[in-house]
Scaffold this motif. Structure first.
Motif, PDB file in Angstrom:
ATOM      1  N   THR A  33       0.847  -1.187   0.000  1.00  0.00           N
ATOM      2  CA  THR A  33       0.000   0.000   0.000  1.00  0.00           C
ATOM      3  C   THR A  33       0.884   1.239   0.000  1.00  0.00           C
ATOM      4  N   SER A  40      -4.146  11.470   2.793  1.00  0.00           N
ATOM      5  CA  SER A  40      -5.303  10.972   3.538  1.00  0.00           C
ATOM      6  C   SER A  40      -5.839   9.649   2.998  1.00  0.00           C
ATOM      7  N   THR A  41      -5.352   9.203   1.832  1.00  0.00           N
ATOM      8  CA  THR A  41      -5.818   7.943   1.262  1.00  0.00           C
ATOM      9  C   THR A  41      -4.624   7.076   0.889  1.00  0.00           C
ATOM     10  N   THR A  42      -4.902   5.809   0.633  1.00  0.00           N
ATOM     11  CA  THR A  42      -3.853   4.902   0.193  1.00  0.00           C
ATOM     12  C   THR A  42      -4.305   4.209  -1.084  1.00  0.00           C
ATOM     13  N   THR A  43      -3.354   3.673  -1.807  1.00  0.00           N
ATOM     14  CA  THR A  43      -3.649   2.911  -3.016  1.00  0.00           C
ATOM     15  C   THR A  43      -2.756   1.680  -3.039  1.00  0.00           C
TER      16      THR A  43
END
Length: 141
Positions: A33, A40-43
């Motif tokens: 990840t 503020s988000t993950t991918t």
């Protein structure tokens, strides 16, 4: 196995750059990840990578990744065979041709080991183009 926990890693020169040959996630089949641009988000790293790309002149690759071979099936129709297969045939594709007079470009029949491509003119007649490109995103087998 040993575990090293740190908040910040710096080289002796003070840089936070690490030279490494291979990365592997510690869990979930090696999945990794990555924190997104805003923080503020993950991918998922593996999901965001192109699994195959090819730049070719009719059936001859000029540059490629994960391409085993190219086949000229007929006028305007090409088949790319992957070096490493996809997990299924529902992968996402992007196909383009450089010549604007042949503006109908579409994917042919896909399988876990190949992707087809068809180039045609505005009247629907198949035509060879001088520069084509294909990108494949999805899961490798």
């Amino acid at each position: 196995m040993s575990t090293i926990k740190v908040d910040t890693y710096l080289t002796r020169g003070g840089a936070s750059e690490i030279a490494i040959d291979k990365l592997k996630g510690a869990s979930s089949a090696g999945s990794m990840t990555v924190v997104g641009e805003g923080g503020s988000t993950t991918t998922n790293l593996q999901q965001g990578l192109a699994k195959c790309w090819n730049n070719y002149n009719q059936h001859v690759s000029s540059d490629s990744f994960n391409v085993g071979s190219m086949t000229d099936q007929s006028t305007g129709r090409y088949l790319t065979t992957f070096t490493n297969n996809m997990a299924n045939n529902t992968f996402a594709t992007s196909i383009s041709g450089l010549e604007t007079s042949y503006n109908n470009v579409k994917s042919g029949t896909n399988s876990t080991s190949t992707i087809g491509c068809q180039m045609s003119d505005t009247n629907g007649n198949d035509n060879d183009q001088n520069v084509n490109s294909t990108i494949v995103c999805g899961d490798l087998a």
